[in-house]
Design an enzyme around this catalytic site. Structure first.
Site, mmCIF file in Angstrom:
data_model
loop_
_atom_site.group_PDB
_atom_site.id
_atom_site.type_symbol
_atom_site.label_atom_id
_atom_site.label_comp_id
_atom_site.label_asym_id
_atom_site.label_seq_id
_atom_site.Cartn_x
_atom_site.Cartn_y
_atom_site.Cartn_z
ATOM 1 N N HIS A 5 35.513 48.451 29.797
ATOM 2 C CA HIS A 5 35.634 47.639 31.004
ATOM 3 C C HIS A 5 37.082 47.609 31.507
ATOM 4 O O HIS A 5 37.413 48.211 32.518
ATOM 5 C CB HIS A 5 35.099 46.234 30.721
ATOM 6 C CG HIS A 5 35.059 45.354 31.944
ATOM 7 N ND1 HIS A 5 34.873 44.001 31.878
ATOM 8 C CD2 HIS A 5 35.195 45.635 33.264
ATOM 9 C CE1 HIS A 5 34.878 43.490 33.105
ATOM 10 N NE2 HIS A 5 35.090 44.465 33.955
ATOM 11 N N HIS A 24 39.318 48.959 35.418
ATOM 12 C CA HIS A 24 40.387 48.190 36.078
ATOM 13 C C HIS A 24 41.752 48.874 35.997
ATOM 14 O O HIS A 24 42.404 49.114 37.023
ATOM 15 C CB HIS A 24 40.495 46.801 35.453
ATOM 16 C CG HIS A 24 39.384 45.876 35.802
ATOM 17 N ND1 HIS A 24 39.489 44.900 36.762
ATOM 18 C CD2 HIS A 24 38.111 45.774 35.328
ATOM 19 C CE1 HIS A 24 38.344 44.230 36.859
ATOM 20 N NE2 HIS A 24 37.486 44.742 35.992
ATOM 21 N N HIS A 41 32.001 50.655 36.987
ATOM 22 C CA HIS A 41 32.355 49.242 36.837
ATOM 23 C C HIS A 41 31.123 48.342 36.907
ATOM 24 O O HIS A 41 30.993 47.388 36.133
ATOM 25 C CB HIS A 41 33.381 48.819 37.889
ATOM 26 C CG HIS A 41 33.769 47.380 37.745
ATOM 27 N ND1 HIS A 41 33.264 46.387 38.566
ATOM 28 C CD2 HIS A 41 34.567 46.748 36.835
ATOM 29 C CE1 HIS A 41 33.752 45.220 38.169
ATOM 30 N NE2 HIS A 41 34.534 45.400 37.127
ATOM 31 N N ASN A 83 30.153 45.658 34.032
ATOM 32 C CA ASN A 83 30.563 44.305 34.407
ATOM 33 C C ASN A 83 29.405 43.332 34.605
ATOM 34 O O ASN A 83 29.385 42.252 34.035
ATOM 35 C CB ASN A 83 31.413 44.326 35.682
ATOM 36 C CG ASN A 83 31.925 42.935 36.023
ATOM 37 O OD1 ASN A 83 32.854 42.440 35.390
ATOM 38 N ND2 ASN A 83 31.301 42.282 36.978
ATOM 39 N N ILE A 94 35.856 42.091 40.934
ATOM 40 C CA ILE A 94 35.705 40.923 40.046
ATOM 41 C C ILE A 94 35.888 41.362 38.599
ATOM 42 O O ILE A 94 35.703 42.535 38.298
ATOM 43 C CB ILE A 94 34.332 40.252 40.245
ATOM 44 C CG1 ILE A 94 34.336 38.833 39.690
ATOM 45 C CG2 ILE A 94 33.217 41.082 39.641
ATOM 46 C CD1 ILE A 94 33.237 37.967 40.215
#
Length: 865
Positions: A520, A525, A711, A715, A865
């Site tokens: 993740h 990110h 993602h 997520n 997010i």
């Protein structure tokens, strides 16, 4: 008093004399509900009335001004009309204004850019400016797409210039606009600005991760701890440790990101930022007090279920009421337990909605390896027993101790070698990346972690069965860190059944930590941020690749900054709740040494893990060896749709490889991504050379895949799968009970209590799942893959047509996913928990926000997010 107002406005807008162009401006006021927005409205009211609040000047794309360095001619200022009556003080949506320009197309040419000045006391969000009936324009109108915060003009050292939505390679840019294009890139690079950046700045520069706290490693810029770069903030260095950047003051300061990186989710006014602050500053202290006042643990699964059924009563502490006053949005107030009762109640996660015990089955455990929140770890076994890649000179021989005797009865009549040869043996292997850190980790308070290997067999019905779990700890033998291992096999009755449940829990702990920090955080990110910075620094907004990629960057730098502020920093929520604790980010840095951009492409990743083989006859160019693999099946369909869209789009602008080779902005972009953004890996042989259109297609497809589908896969299933922590614990505290010990006897007497007290403690669990609830929600104004928040993003009809085809393909995939989930032959799609795999359902067809909240479905365009 105001009798002459209309005449003033008439004079200021040119009185409609001469030849004029009419248009409209769409903008949004700074939301008056925002933090620290104290009363700019009163100052604005006078200038608003005079009609000078916002002024615009057109720039010619075809007529140069020899007295201004041959830049496009600039027209006279025009003001917005009816500003004060049209704009509500608190904007939920957009406001539209008329504007009239004094502009003779015959003398001035076709406008190609516009200067916008804000004479107000506060900023506004400029969306678009549209000119109607423009002679000489191909479509009759000219649209300037801004999507940018415009601050009062005194905050800038330059004019804010916005370009028409035409697309140009650098060599094709109209000569009159070229200097403006170069100026804008120079402003965004901001290489001449050294001081701390202000909220209104638009500077994209690189920095290492030296802002996580004085006691944490600097990540990036060294061989031992390489890392992708993050955005520079210009903040002063720490007074106590000058090699570290100072931390922002809690509640008073936020970490700088360029202003236009915080435009997403306007309706929710950075709901995420508020939610995280509410969690850190209000809810966590209340939970701590609750745990201190009632130093109990959960004793049974029924105790844990109370979190979702009746909630827990938090103590009446003043901090919570203060938080409720401080946070403006009702959304966040809903998150903070109410005054008086202070009941913290969490929604029931999908994993236990249909059946509260299904998670305990071997079938569900195995299914989640293929269709859970971390479905990209499983690999095919190619030699038995599995070997280690750890350096033998430091670690000796870490070959797995799982033998034929352990697994022989579970192979449907095959030998282990036959199972390997027929592609039926798989492994979830967390051994090698954890073993080097186990001594440090197990020296932490209340922590006991194993390095695990889980062997899985592919049964005749297409499902996987876990057939052996190896738990290993370090064994020091002189200079060698050898391994002490125990192998556990499935059991269904007595204390052995609970030993097996614990073995699976230790595996899930490993998987949770790897998921959060690598699958993740690192692989979506962190690796994305350098691409965002380089795109803004090197590719003009008029460049085709900028237009292609920018929707997939929305809000990513913002959430990454919030993460460094509250989640992955020293003492942040990740260190508080995940077993790696203070070593978490450092361990992700060690993993980054082996990151490979080429392998982030889904087909390459599947081939590398042995889950697929190349197959030119297949539309996806690969063939899955494990056919009912929901993440891979849905993922390949999405990958192919993205790749086709990227191919169609780039073909419009790059008819040949030589055009790409001659694109100076593109070459500078790729060079900077490789040498600066991911500079610690710049010498790796796998970097594409960026000399062919095919290389660019694959690179852009990979970037879009990472920001959208990858993602989404890691997520939005976090709360649905791990919101019930016995299914996916974030830590383990005690070793496996050994036969003939008091712990073993206790496990026989009170198995649930021992299980629960082995995994994540009560404080960690409540805080961790409260965080997962925030992170797993889709916002109401989410923009999904195949959608754009600005329909006029390009003037190019071919590009718009290709994008429409992309949306249609994605909507076709939606039907396909629903059909697959409804096929009873495909047992991995729903599993014993009866929770269908929808994480890679595109949700392109949803324009009403129907997937808002904890729906575990939908692929947003970006990591927001």
């Amino acid at each position: 008093m105001f009798g002459g107002g209309l005449d003033i406005i008439g004079n200021l807008t040119g009185g409609l004399k001469n030849v004029h162009l009419k248009g409209s401006v769409v903008l949004m006021r700074k939301n008056a509900l925002d933090f620290n927005d104290f009363g700019a409205a009163a100052i604005d009211s006078v200038t608003e009335f005079l009609g000078r609040g916002v002024t615009c000047q057109l720039i010619s794309s075809t007529v140069a001004d020899p007295n201004n360095g041959n830049r496009g001619k600039v027209g006279t200022e025009a003001s917005l009309e009816q500003w004060i009556t049209s704009l509500p003080l608190i904007t939920v949506g957009e406001s539209k204004f008329n504007v009239t320009f004094d502009w003779d197309v015959e003398k001035m040419g076709v406008p190609g850019a516009i200067i916008v000045k804000n004479n107000h006391a506060s900023e506004f969000f400029l969306k678009t400016i549209t000119l109607d009936n423009v002679p000489g324009s191909a479509s009759g109108s000219v649209v300037f797409v801004a999507n940018s915060w415009v601050y009062p003009k005194g905050n800038y050292r330059y004019n804010r210039v916005f370009f028409a939505n035409d697309t140009y390679l650098p060599s094709k840019m109209p000569a009159a606009l070229k200097p403006y294009r170069e100026d804008e890139l120079r402003n965004l690079r901001g290489d001449d600005t050294q001081e701390e950046y202000k909220v209104y700045d638009r500077v994209y520069r690189y920095d290492v991760y030296h802002d996580l706290g004085d006691a944490r490693q600097v990540l990036g810029g060294s061989k031992d701890f390489p890392y992708p770069r993050r955005c520079r903030t210009g903040r002063k260095l720490s007074q106590t440790n000058p090699e570290r950047e100072s931390r922002p003051l809690p509640l008073l300061q936020s970490i700088y990101v360029p202003r236009d990186e915080v435009f997403g989710h306007l309706k929710q006014s950075d709901f995420l930022g508020y939610s995280l602050k509410a969690l850190v500053d209000g809810i966590i202290p209340a939970i701590r007090t609750y745990v201190d006042l009632s130093p109990q643990e959960f004793d049974s699964f029924a105790d844990i279920l109370k979190l979702y059924e009746g909630g827990i009563k938090l103590p009446d502490i003043p901090a919570l009421e203060e938080m409720r006053k401080q946070f403006p949005l009702q959304l966040v107030k809903d998150l903070i337990p109410m005054g008086g009762d202070y009941i913290l109640k969490l929604p029931k996660p999908q994993i236990i909605k249909a059946d509260e015990k299904a998670w305990m089955t071997d079938d569900e455990f195995a299914r989640e390896i293929l269709a859970g929140v971390n479905p990209m770890m499983i690999t095919r076994v190619t030699e038995f027993p599995p070997k280690s890649t750890l350096d033998p000179s430091k670690y000796g021989d870490h070959t797995s101790t799982i033998t034929e005797a352990h697994i022989g009865k579970s192979l449907e009549g095959l030998t282990a070698q036959q199972a390997v040869a027929s592609n039926r043996l798989y492994i979830l292997d967390h051994h090698d990346h954890l073993m080097p850190y186990l001594i440090k980790l197990n020296n932490l308070d209340d922590t006991f972690i194993y390095a695990t290997r889980t062997l899985l067999f592919l049964r005749g019905d297409g499902t996987l069965a876990p057939i052996a779990i190896e738990l290993s700890t370090p064994l020091i033998q002189g200079d060698i860190t050898a391994s002490k291992s125990t192998v556990y096999t499935p059991a269904t009755t007595g204390v052995e059944a609970w030993i097996w449940q614990l073995a699976k829990a230790y595996v899930q702990v490993n998987d949770y930590g790897w998921h959060q920090l690598v699958s993740h955080w690192l692989n979506t990110h962190a690796v994305m941020e350098p691409f965002i910075i380089a795109t803004n620094r090197q590719l003009s907004v008029t460049h085709p690749v900028n237009k292609l990629l920018v929707p997939h960057y929305r809000d990513t730098m913002n959430i990454n900054a919030r993460a460094r502020e509250l989640l992955v920093n020293a003492g942040g929520i990740i260190e508080l709740t995940v077993f790696q604790r203070k070593y978490a980010m450092e361990m992700s840095s060690v993993t980054y040494k082996n990151w490979n951009f080429a392998e982030q492409a889904l087909p390459d990743d599947l081939i590398k893990r042995g889950m697929a083989v190349r197959d030119p006859s297949n539309p996806n160019k690969v063939k899955l060896l494990l056919e009912d693999y929901p993440y891979a099946v849905d993922g390949l369909a999405i990958w192919q749709a993205i790749e086709q869209w990227v191919q169609d789009y780039l073909a419009i602008y790059y008819p040949t490889d030589s055009v790409l080779q001659g694109d100076v902005e593109l070459q500078a972009w790729w060079k900077e991504v490789r040498e600066v953004g991911h500079g610690d890996l710049k010498d790796a042989a796998w970097w594409p050379k960026m000399q062919t259109v095919a290389e660019l297609v694959k690179a852009c497809t990979t970037i879009i895949w990472t920001g959208s589908a990858l993602h989404a896969a890691v997520n939005f299933g976090q709360y649905p799968y791990a919101g019930y922590h016995p299914n996916k614990p974030s830590a383990s505290r005690r070793p496996m009970p050994e036969p003939n010990t008091e712990e073993y006897a206790l496990l026989a007497r009170e198995p649930e209590k021992v299980f629960i007290r082995t995994i994540t403690n009560q404080l960690q669990a409540i805080i961790g799942i409260s965080l997962l609830e925030i992170l797993s929600k889709h916002s109401s104004d989410e923009v999904y893959l195949g959608q754009r928040d600005t329909p006029e993003w390009t003037s190019d009809a071919k590009a718009l047509e290709a994008f429409k085809r992309f949306g249609t393909r994605l909507e076709g995939i939606e039907s396909q996913v629903v059909a697959l989930n409804g096929n009873p032959q495909l047992k991995n799609r729903n599993g014993p928990a009866k929770f269908p795999y929808m994480l890679l359902y595109p949700n392109t067809s949803d324009h009403k926000g129907e997937a808002t909240g904890l729906t575990a479905r939908g692929i947003p365009n970006s990591i927001s997010i």
